[in-house]
Motif scaffolding. Structure first.
Motif, PDB file in Angstrom:
ATOM      1  N   ILE A 421     -23.787  16.002 -31.155  1.00 22.99           N
ATOM      2  CA  ILE A 421     -24.187  14.907 -30.265  1.00 22.99           C
ATOM      3  C   ILE A 421     -22.954  14.158 -29.776  1.00 22.99           C
ATOM      4  CG2 ILE A 421     -25.436  12.708 -30.140  1.00 22.99           C
ATOM      5  CD1 ILE A 421     -27.414  13.801 -32.146  1.00 22.99           C
ATOM      6  N   LEU A 422     -22.909  13.913 -28.458  1.00 23.29           N
ATOM      7  CA  LEU A 422     -21.812  13.152 -27.857  1.00 23.29           C
ATOM      8  C   LEU A 422     -22.107  11.658 -28.002  1.00 23.29           C
ATOM      9  CD1 LEU A 422     -21.285  15.277 -24.605  1.00 23.29           C
ATOM     10  CD2 LEU A 422     -19.918  15.317 -26.702  1.00 23.29           C
ATOM     11  N   ASN A 423     -21.366  11.003 -28.882  1.00 19.09           N
ATOM     12  CA  ASN A 423     -21.635   9.591 -29.169  1.00 19.09           C
ATOM     13  C   ASN A 423     -21.284   8.671 -28.007  1.00 19.09           C
ATOM     14  OD1 ASN A 423     -22.543  10.144 -31.789  1.00 19.09           O
ATOM     15  ND2 ASN A 423     -20.438  10.174 -32.577  1.00 19.09           N
ATOM     16  N   GLN A 424     -20.376   9.110 -27.115  1.00 18.89           N
ATOM     17  CA  GLN A 424     -19.973   8.257 -26.013  1.00 18.89           C
ATOM     18  C   GLN A 424     -20.884   8.392 -24.800  1.00 18.89           C
ATOM     19  OE1 GLN A 424     -15.886   9.321 -25.322  1.00 18.89           O
ATOM     20  NE2 GLN A 424     -15.119   8.025 -26.994  1.00 18.89           N
ATOM     21  N   ALA A 425     -21.794   9.341 -24.829  1.00 23.40           N
ATOM     22  CA  ALA A 425     -22.711   9.540 -23.704  1.00 23.40           C
ATOM     23  C   ALA A 425     -23.898   8.590 -23.822  1.00 23.40           C
ATOM     24  CB  ALA A 425     -23.192  10.988 -23.663  1.00 23.40           C
ATOM     25  N   ALA A 426     -24.587   8.384 -22.685  1.00 22.73           N
ATOM     26  CA  ALA A 426     -25.790   7.545 -22.700  1.00 22.73           C
ATOM     27  C   ALA A 426     -26.844   8.167 -23.605  1.00 22.73           C
ATOM     28  CB  ALA A 426     -26.327   7.399 -21.278  1.00 22.73           C
ATOM     29  N   VAL A 427     -27.589   7.303 -24.285  1.00 23.64           N
ATOM     30  CA  VAL A 427     -28.597   7.768 -25.251  1.00 23.64           C
ATOM     31  C   VAL A 427     -29.964   7.786 -24.594  1.00 23.64           C
ATOM     32  CG1 VAL A 427     -29.643   7.336 -27.494  1.00 23.64           C
ATOM     33  CG2 VAL A 427     -27.233   6.819 -27.130  1.00 23.64           C
ATOM     34  N   ASN A 428     -30.715   8.801 -24.879  1.00 23.34           N
ATOM     35  CA  ASN A 428     -32.104   8.921 -24.424  1.00 23.34           C
ATOM     36  C   ASN A 428     -32.834   7.615 -24.739  1.00 23.34           C
ATOM     37  OD1 ASN A 428     -34.867   9.439 -24.239  1.00 23.34           O
ATOM     38  ND2 ASN A 428     -34.679  11.534 -25.028  1.00 23.34           N
TER      39      ASN A 428
END
Length: 457
Positions: A421-428
């Motif tokens: 999981i990309l922690n810096q990306a926007a979360v669902n």
């Protein structure tokens, strides 16, 4: 001559008899008039049953009168068919016909126009015209109409210079109260809140009070409040007075009120649908996106996924009365409100108990007040709404590729080529709601006990 003399004597005696008769009639009329003066004993009280001390009692049309004593009693001689005029500051003047009654019970009604000119301050009551500081008072009839889930809701927009700012739009969020916007850049700017004489700060303990239990708010806005409460009042003072029991023996009076509400989103933000998003990105992508980037196959309206219709209910029940010399009031309140964002729910149960007995012929007053609140607030991250507005509409809500027990628990997540999981990306945003729902169930118990003992002169 004798006959003539005799007739003169008879006529003279007749005159004396008529004069005597008139004298007797006048004497009887005087006695009758005097007999119409009777001793009147009376009692003057207000509509709560408290005696009115120092009320003026005057025989109408004369300057004869008296005033009531410490117990509200008076006595004076007055004509049996006369009229008594009773007056006192703060009450409507009243005229009572005696009609031969020797005992009178008089109840004075409050004069709302005069009462509005009297304000409560830290050390008693003063006329508004005599108050040197900036003081404003708000009573229940002036509170904001509609739902009042927390006590501060009643103050929104009601007093100039007092700002009640919700922390967020979610239900159950604590508001920030500022009086003239505070005075410090680093220290707390919360006003001092006095609840039935009990000092506190911030809105935490204020939330322990059911809005339906509040009798009035009084706001002291300027620096003169520090003369009463010291430096802690430098950001202003809010005095909260709660409702009390009835004075004098009285049967219990029951009161129940309820209301229901529905909240919904009036309009969603206008964003691109899935196909429109694909077209726009392809037109603008150029070399900004890697060649391996692929759109999803779904068509998701993320705002529909996070919003819902919110339903609310508010119930309040109270018992007010007095047993002998002990006025009492017991209240129970229940509030349940769901927000327009899914799983944003707020529940609160309030309990209030107030006992106000008086002893030693009303020379000793004891006020016992306990206010309790049990809150259960499911709050949401305020960024969910903005995330839903710009999240990729081609992505699905759920992604079973990694399983319901793996990272992400079955929800779509942005991942790297290795599946991490990309922690810096926007979360669902749906995942944010559901995962917070599972882990964040806070409960808050607030209790505000208060005991006041007053010795009256």
């Amino acid at each position: 001559m004798k006959m003539k003399h005799f007739m003169k004597m008879k006529h003279s005696k007749l005159k004396l008899s008529v004069r005597g008769l008139l004298l007797m009639i006048g004497l009887f009329m005087s006695l009758s008039t005097f007999a119409q003066e009777i001793l009147i004993k009376g009692h003057v009280k207000d509509n709560t049953g408290k005696p009115v001390i120092g009320a003026n009692v005057v025989i109408k049309g004369t300057v004869t009168g008296t005033i009531t004593d410490f117990d509200g009693n008076f006595q004076l001689w007055a004509p049996a068919n006369g009229i008594l005029a009773i007056s006192y500051i703060g009450y409507k003047s009243q005229e009572v016909e005696i009609n031969g009654q020797s005992t009178l019970m008089i109840v004075l009604a409050d004069d709302s126009e005069l009462i509005d000119e009297i304000v409560v301050i830290g050390y008693g009551q003063v006329k508004k015209a005599d108050a040197t500081g900036s003081i404003l008072s708000v009573k229940p009839d002036e509170f904001n109409k509609g739902n009042q889930y927390k006590a501060e809701d009643a103050l929104v927009g009601k007093i100039a210079g007092v700002n009640v700012i919700p922390a967020s739009g979610e239900v159950g969020s604590d508001a920030t109260i500022r009086i003239r916007m505070g005075s410090s850049l680093s220290a707390s700017n919360d006003p001092l809140i006095i609840i039935d004489g009990f000092p506190t700060r911030g809105s935490a303990n204020l939330n322990a009070i059911n809005p339906n239990d509040i009798e009035s708010f009084t706001v002291l806005k300027d620096a003169s409040a520090t003369a009463i409460y010291g430096s802690r009042a430098s950001n202003g003072v809010i005095i909260v007075t709660t409702k009390k029991g009835s004075v004098g023996p009285q049967k219990p009076q029951f009161n129940y009120s309820t209301n229901f509400s529905v909240s919904t989103v009036y309009e969603h933000l206008d964003v691109l649908k899935a196909d429109e998003f694909r077209t726009a990105v392809n037109e603008l992508r150029g070399d900004n996106l890697p060649g391996t980037f692929q759109f999803g196959t779904a068509s998701t309206d993320w705002q529909d996924e996070i919003f819902r219709s919110g339903f609310g209910q508010d119930h309040n029940f109270s018992v007010t009365g007095a047993y002998k010399n002990m006025p009492y009031r017991v209240s129970v309140g229940y509030t349940n409100q769901s927000g327009i964002v899914k799983s944003n729910d707020y529940n609160r149960t309030n309990l209030g108990i107030g006992l106000n007995p008086k002893f030693l012929d009303n020379h000793l007053s004891v006020d016992i007040n306990v206010k309790g609140s049990f809150e259960n607030n499911h709050g949401r991250d305020g960024s969910i709404i903005s995330t839903a507005a710009f999240f990729d509409p081609t992505r699905p809500v759920y992604d079973e590729t990694y399983g319901a027990t793996g990272p992400g628990l079955g929800y779509f997540m942005w991942r790297d080529d290795n599946g991490a999981i990309l922690n810096q990306a926007a979360v669902n945003p749906v995942a944010t709601i559901e995962l917070e729902k599972r882990t964040n169930i806070p409960t808050v118990l607030s209790v505000v006990p208060h005991l006041t003992i007053k010795c009256m002169d």
